[in-house]
Design a protein around this motif. Structure first.
Motif, PDB file in Angstrom:
ATOM      1  N   TRP A  72       0.833  -1.208   0.000  1.00 24.51           N
ATOM      2  CA  TRP A  72       0.000   0.000   0.000  1.00 24.51           C
ATOM      3  C   TRP A  72       0.865   1.254   0.000  1.00 24.51           C
ATOM      4  O   TRP A  72       0.585   2.218  -0.738  1.00 24.51           O
ATOM      5  CB  TRP A  72      -0.918  -0.003   1.222  1.00 24.51           C
ATOM      6  CG  TRP A  72      -1.781   1.221   1.286  1.00 24.51           C
ATOM      7  CD1 TRP A  72      -2.949   1.462   0.628  1.00 24.51           C
ATOM      8  CD2 TRP A  72      -1.511   2.404   2.061  1.00 24.51           C
ATOM      9  NE1 TRP A  72      -3.429   2.720   0.934  1.00 24.51           N
ATOM     10  CE2 TRP A  72      -2.574   3.315   1.805  1.00 24.51           C
ATOM     11  CE3 TRP A  72      -0.497   2.778   2.937  1.00 24.51           C
ATOM     12  CZ2 TRP A  72      -2.624   4.567   2.409  1.00 24.51           C
ATOM     13  CZ3 TRP A  72      -0.557   4.030   3.534  1.00 24.51           C
ATOM     14  CH2 TRP A  72      -1.603   4.910   3.272  1.00 24.51           C
ATOM     15  N   LEU A  73       1.943   1.259   0.777  1.00 27.82           N
ATOM     16  CA  LEU A  73       2.823   2.415   0.828  1.00 27.82           C
ATOM     17  C   LEU A  73       3.488   2.659  -0.527  1.00 27.82           C
ATOM     18  O   LEU A  73       3.577   3.801  -0.992  1.00 27.82           O
ATOM     19  CB  LEU A  73       3.893   2.224   1.903  1.00 27.82           C
ATOM     20  CG  LEU A  73       3.425   2.338   3.355  1.00 27.82           C
ATOM     21  CD1 LEU A  73       4.545   1.960   4.309  1.00 27.82           C
ATOM     22  CD2 LEU A  73       2.918   3.750   3.651  1.00 27.82           C
ATOM     23  N   VAL A  74       3.959   1.594  -1.165  1.00 28.69           N
ATOM     24  CA  VAL A  74       4.617   1.733  -2.463  1.00 28.69           C
ATOM     25  C   VAL A  74       3.644   2.266  -3.511  1.00 28.69           C
ATOM     26  O   VAL A  74       3.975   3.173  -4.289  1.00 28.69           O
ATOM     27  CB  VAL A  74       5.208   0.381  -2.915  1.00 28.69           C
ATOM     28  CG1 VAL A  74       5.670   0.456  -4.372  1.00 28.69           C
ATOM     29  CG2 VAL A  74       6.362  -0.025  -2.019  1.00 28.69           C
ATOM     30  N   ILE A  75       2.432   1.718  -3.521  1.00 31.05           N
ATOM     31  CA  ILE A  75       1.462   2.109  -4.542  1.00 31.05           C
ATOM     32  C   ILE A  75       0.918   3.518  -4.311  1.00 31.05           C
ATOM     33  O   ILE A  75       0.677   4.268  -5.268  1.00 31.05           O
ATOM     34  CB  ILE A  75       0.300   1.091  -4.587  1.00 31.05           C
ATOM     35  CG1 ILE A  75       0.806  -0.277  -5.040  1.00 31.05           C
ATOM     36  CG2 ILE A  75      -0.807   1.559  -5.522  1.00 31.05           C
ATOM     37  CD1 ILE A  75       1.481  -0.281  -6.390  1.00 31.05           C
ATOM     38  N   SER A  76       0.747   3.917  -3.070  1.00 31.37           N
ATOM     39  CA  SER A  76       0.086   5.197  -2.789  1.00 31.37           C
ATOM     40  C   SER A  76       1.034   6.344  -2.481  1.00 31.37           C
ATOM     41  O   SER A  76       0.641   7.514  -2.596  1.00 31.37           O
ATOM     42  CB  SER A  76      -0.885   5.037  -1.611  1.00 31.37           C
ATOM     43  OG  SER A  76      -0.189   4.642  -0.437  1.00 31.37           O
ATOM     44  N   LYS A  77       2.299   6.046  -2.126  1.00 25.21           N
ATOM     45  CA  LYS A  77       3.185   7.113  -1.648  1.00 25.21           C
ATOM     46  C   LYS A  77       4.456   7.305  -2.463  1.00 25.21           C
ATOM     47  O   LYS A  77       5.263   8.177  -2.134  1.00 25.21           O
ATOM     48  CB  LYS A  77       3.588   6.830  -0.193  1.00 25.21           C
ATOM     49  CG  LYS A  77       2.424   6.693   0.775  1.00 25.21           C
ATOM     50  CD  LYS A  77       1.631   7.971   0.909  1.00 25.21           C
ATOM     51  CE  LYS A  77       0.503   7.828   1.936  1.00 25.21           C
ATOM     52  NZ  LYS A  77      -0.286   9.082   2.072  1.00 25.21           N
ATOM     53  N   THR A  78       4.664   6.515  -3.503  1.00 29.18           N
ATOM     54  CA  THR A  78       5.908   6.639  -4.270  1.00 29.18           C
ATOM     55  C   THR A  78       5.604   7.026  -5.715  1.00 29.18           C
ATOM     56  O   THR A  78       4.476   6.875  -6.200  1.00 29.18           O
ATOM     57  CB  THR A  78       6.703   5.312  -4.264  1.00 29.18           C
ATOM     58  OG1 THR A  78       5.967   4.312  -4.990  1.00 29.18           O
ATOM     59  CG2 THR A  78       6.938   4.829  -2.839  1.00 29.18           C
ATOM     60  N   TRP A  79       6.676   7.526  -6.404  1.00 29.43           N
ATOM     61  CA  TRP A  79       6.509   7.895  -7.809  1.00 29.43           C
ATOM     62  C   TRP A  79       6.183   6.678  -8.651  1.00 29.43           C
ATOM     63  O   TRP A  79       5.351   6.762  -9.573  1.00 29.43           O
ATOM     64  CB  TRP A  79       7.791   8.548  -8.320  1.00 29.43           C
ATOM     65  CG  TRP A  79       7.665   9.000  -9.751  1.00 29.43           C
ATOM     66  CD1 TRP A  79       7.238  10.223 -10.185  1.00 29.43           C
ATOM     67  CD2 TRP A  79       7.915   8.218 -10.928  1.00 29.43           C
ATOM     68  NE1 TRP A  79       7.222  10.265 -11.559  1.00 29.43           N
ATOM     69  CE2 TRP A  79       7.623   9.046 -12.040  1.00 29.43           C
ATOM     70  CE3 TRP A  79       8.350   6.921 -11.144  1.00 29.43           C
ATOM     71  CZ2 TRP A  79       7.774   8.607 -13.349  1.00 29.43           C
ATOM     72  CZ3 TRP A  79       8.488   6.473 -12.455  1.00 29.43           C
ATOM     73  CH2 TRP A  79       8.207   7.308 -13.539  1.00 29.43           C
ATOM     74  N   VAL A  80       6.823   5.561  -8.370  1.00 26.64           N
ATOM     75  CA  VAL A  80       6.538   4.336  -9.117  1.00 26.64           C
ATOM     76  C   VAL A  80       5.081   3.936  -8.936  1.00 26.64           C
ATOM     77  O   VAL A  80       4.397   3.549  -9.895  1.00 26.64           O
ATOM     78  CB  VAL A  80       7.477   3.193  -8.665  1.00 26.64           C
ATOM     79  CG1 VAL A  80       7.070   1.884  -9.320  1.00 26.64           C
ATOM     80  CG2 VAL A  80       8.919   3.528  -9.004  1.00 26.64           C
ATOM     81  N   GLY A  81       4.586   4.040  -7.714  1.00 18.85           N
ATOM     82  CA  GLY A  81       3.181   3.726  -7.462  1.00 18.85           C
ATOM     83  C   GLY A  81       2.247   4.641  -8.228  1.00 18.85           C
ATOM     84  O   GLY A  81       1.228   4.199  -8.770  1.00 18.85           O
ATOM     85  N   LEU A  82       2.596   5.926  -8.294  1.00 20.17           N
ATOM     86  CA  LEU A  82       1.776   6.881  -9.052  1.00 20.17           C
ATOM     87  C   LEU A  82       1.754   6.505 -10.526  1.00 20.17           C
ATOM     88  O   LEU A  82       0.694   6.525 -11.176  1.00 20.17           O
ATOM     89  CB  LEU A  82       2.336   8.291  -8.865  1.00 20.17           C
ATOM     90  CG  LEU A  82       1.634   9.407  -9.658  1.00 20.17           C
ATOM     91  CD1 LEU A  82       0.180   9.546  -9.222  1.00 20.17           C
ATOM     92  CD2 LEU A  82       2.386  10.726  -9.482  1.00 20.17           C
ATOM     93  N   ALA A  83       2.917   6.150 -11.069  1.00 20.65           N
ATOM     94  CA  ALA A  83       2.990   5.758 -12.477  1.00 20.65           C
ATOM     95  C   ALA A  83       2.189   4.482 -12.730  1.00 20.65           C
ATOM     96  O   ALA A  83       1.499   4.361 -13.754  1.00 20.65           O
ATOM     97  CB  ALA A  83       4.447   5.559 -12.880  1.00 20.65           C
ATOM     98  N   LEU A  84       2.271   3.529 -11.815  1.00 18.93           N
ATOM     99  CA  LEU A  84       1.518   2.281 -11.963  1.00 18.93           C
ATOM    100  C   LEU A  84       0.013   2.541 -11.927  1.00 18.93           C
ATOM    101  O   LEU A  84      -0.750   1.973 -12.716  1.00 18.93           O
ATOM    102  CB  LEU A  84       1.912   1.299 -10.855  1.00 18.93           C
ATOM    103  CG  LEU A  84       3.308   0.666 -10.986  1.00 18.93           C
ATOM    104  CD1 LEU A  84       3.692  -0.038  -9.693  1.00 18.93           C
ATOM    105  CD2 LEU A  84       3.345  -0.316 -12.154  1.00 18.93           C
ATOM    106  N   ARG A  85      -0.413   3.420 -11.033  1.00 22.25           N
ATOM    107  CA  ARG A  85      -1.849   3.741 -10.961  1.00 22.25           C
ATOM    108  C   ARG A  85      -2.312   4.468 -12.208  1.00 22.25           C
ATOM    109  O   ARG A  85      -3.433   4.265 -12.689  1.00 22.25           O
ATOM    110  CB  ARG A  85      -2.138   4.569  -9.708  1.00 22.25           C
ATOM    111  CG  ARG A  85      -2.132   3.743  -8.426  1.00 22.25           C
ATOM    112  CD  ARG A  85      -2.547   4.555  -7.206  1.00 22.25           C
ATOM    113  NE  ARG A  85      -1.482   5.434  -6.766  1.00 22.25           N
ATOM    114  CZ  ARG A  85      -1.596   6.736  -6.576  1.00 22.25           C
ATOM    115  NH1 ARG A  85      -2.753   7.338  -6.807  1.00 22.25           N
ATOM    116  NH2 ARG A  85      -0.583   7.448  -6.148  1.00 22.25           N
ATOM    117  N   ALA A  86      -1.452   5.331 -12.753  1.00 21.40           N
ATOM    118  CA  ALA A  86      -1.798   6.037 -13.993  1.00 21.40           C
ATOM    119  C   ALA A  86      -1.946   5.052 -15.150  1.00 21.40           C
ATOM    120  O   ALA A  86      -2.892   5.144 -15.947  1.00 21.40           O
ATOM    121  CB  ALA A  86      -0.734   7.076 -14.309  1.00 21.40           C
TER     122      ALA A  86
END
Length: 297
Positions: free
Chosen positions: A163-177
Motif C-alpha cells: 500500500w505504501l509503495v502504490i500510494s506514496k511513491t513515484w513508481v506507485g503513481l505511475a503504476l496507478r496512472a
C-alpha cells in the motif's frame, strides 16, 4: 456445539488464513490491472517461492533465520519475474496483435508447465518442509502454530508495504496512472513497458511470498500452488476483477467462510464453501463486490 469462544477462535483462524489468500489474489489482480492479462502460472510462482524457502533454510541459513529466507524467496521470485517479462509478455504490447488474450493464455500456461516440469526434474515428486524455530503461540484464546502466526503477521506487513509503495511513491503513481489509462500514461512520457515488467515482478513476488510463508504449513512439492491458484481466482471474482481492495476483502471473506463452514458444518467440504459464496454473489452482483463495469484501454 456453538459457543462464543469457539466462534471467536474460528473468526481469528479464518482472518489469519484469509490474509494469506489475499496475497495471492492481490498478485493476480495487480498484474491484470497494469499488464492487461491473466497470469495462469501464478501457482507456479507460489511453488517457486516455497522451493527457494526450503533450499535456503535447509542448505544455507538454517531454521533460526527462516525470516531472512522469506525475504530472499520473495526477492528471488521478483527477480525471476522481472527478467522473464520482457521475453514472454512484452511482445503482447510491443507489436500489433489481434488476439492478445489468447497469446497471454498460451504463454503463461506454457510457463506453468515448464516450471512444474523443472521442479519435478530437480526435486522429484517428493514433499519437503522448511523448518522454523517458532514455538506454539497464543492468539487470544486460541493456541496456534508459530509458523501460522508468523505467516499472517508477515502477510499483513507485506500488504502494508504494498500500500505504501502504490500510494506514496513515484513508481506507485505511475503504476496507478497506467492502470487507469495506459495510452495517456505513455503519452505523458511514462515507460509503460518498464512498468509492465515491474508490475509483473511485484505480482509474482506476492505469490512467491505466500509460497514461502506457507511452506512450513502446507509443505513444498511441484503442484502445491494448484489449490492456492484456484482460491486466488475465486477471490478476484468475489472482490471484482481489477480491484485491489476487492482482492483483500475477498481473501478475508473466503478465509472466514471456509473456517466457519469447516467448524460449524463439515470440514470435508471446506473447499466447497468458497464456491457457494462465489455463485451466490454472482447471482446478485456479477461484477463482484468492487468490480468495474467498464475499462478504459
Amino acid at each position: 456445539m456453538f459457543s462464543a469462544e469457539l466462534f471467536t477462535q474460528t473468526l481469528i483462524a479464518g482472518l489469519m488464513i484469509g490474509v494469506l489468500y489475499a496475497l495471492m489474489a492481490l498478485g493476480i489482480t495487480f498484474i491484470y490491472s497494469i499488464v492487461r492479462m491473466i497470469n495462469w502460472a501464478m501457482g507456479e510462482f507460489y511453488m517457486l517461492g516455497s522451493y527457494i524457502q526450503y533450499v535456503v533454510v535447509a542448505y544455507a541459513l538454517g531454521r533460526n533465520l527462516w525470516w531472512l529466507a522469506v525475504i530472499i524467496s520473495t526477492a528471488g521470485t521478483f527477480l525471476f519475474g522481472y527478467l522473464i517479462e520482457p521475453i514472454l509478455i512484452k511482445p503482447m504490447h510491443a507489436r500489433p496483435m489481434e488476439r492478445r488474450d489468447d497469446y497471454a493464455t498460451v504463454v503463461t500456461i506454457a510457463l506453468l508447465l515448464m516450471l512444474r516440469s523443472l521442479a519435478v526434474a530437480l526435486g522429484g515428486p517428493y514433499q519437503y518442509r522448511p523448518e522454523t524455530n517458532l514455538p506454539i503461540m497464543w492468539v487470544g484464546p486460541l493456541p496456534m502454530e508459530g509458523a501460522r502466526v508468523a505467516a499472517s503477521v508477515c502477510a499483513l506487513l507485506a500488504l502494508a508495504v504494498f500500500w505504501l509503495v502504490i500510494s506514496k511513491t513515484w513508481v506507485g503513481l505511475a503504476l496507478r496512472a497506467a492502470a487507469q489509462n495506459r495510452v495517456a500514461a505513455q503519452t505523458s512520457g511514462v515507460d509503460v513497458f518498464r512498468l509492465d515488467a515491474i508490475a509483473f515482478a511485484i505480482g509474482v513476488a506476492l505469490a512467491g511470498l505466500a509460497g514461502a510463508l506457507l511452506a512450513p504449513l502446507f509443505l513444498v512439492y511441484p503442484t502445491n500452488g494448484v489449490v492456492t491458484t484456484v482460491k486466488g481466482f475465486e477471490i478476484i471474482v468475489i472482490g471484482g476483477l481489477g480491484s485491489l481492495t476487492g482482492s483483500v476483502v475477498g481473501g478475508l471473506l473466503l478465509g472466514l467462510i471456509e473456517a466457519l463452514g469447516s467448524v460449524f458444518l463439515s470440514p470435508a467440504y471446506k473447499d466447497l464453501y468458497g464456491f457457494v459464496l462465489l455463485l451466490a454473489l454472482l447471482a446478485f452482483r456479477p461484477t463482484g463486490l468492487f468490480g468495474e463495469r467498464e475499462r478504459t484501454v
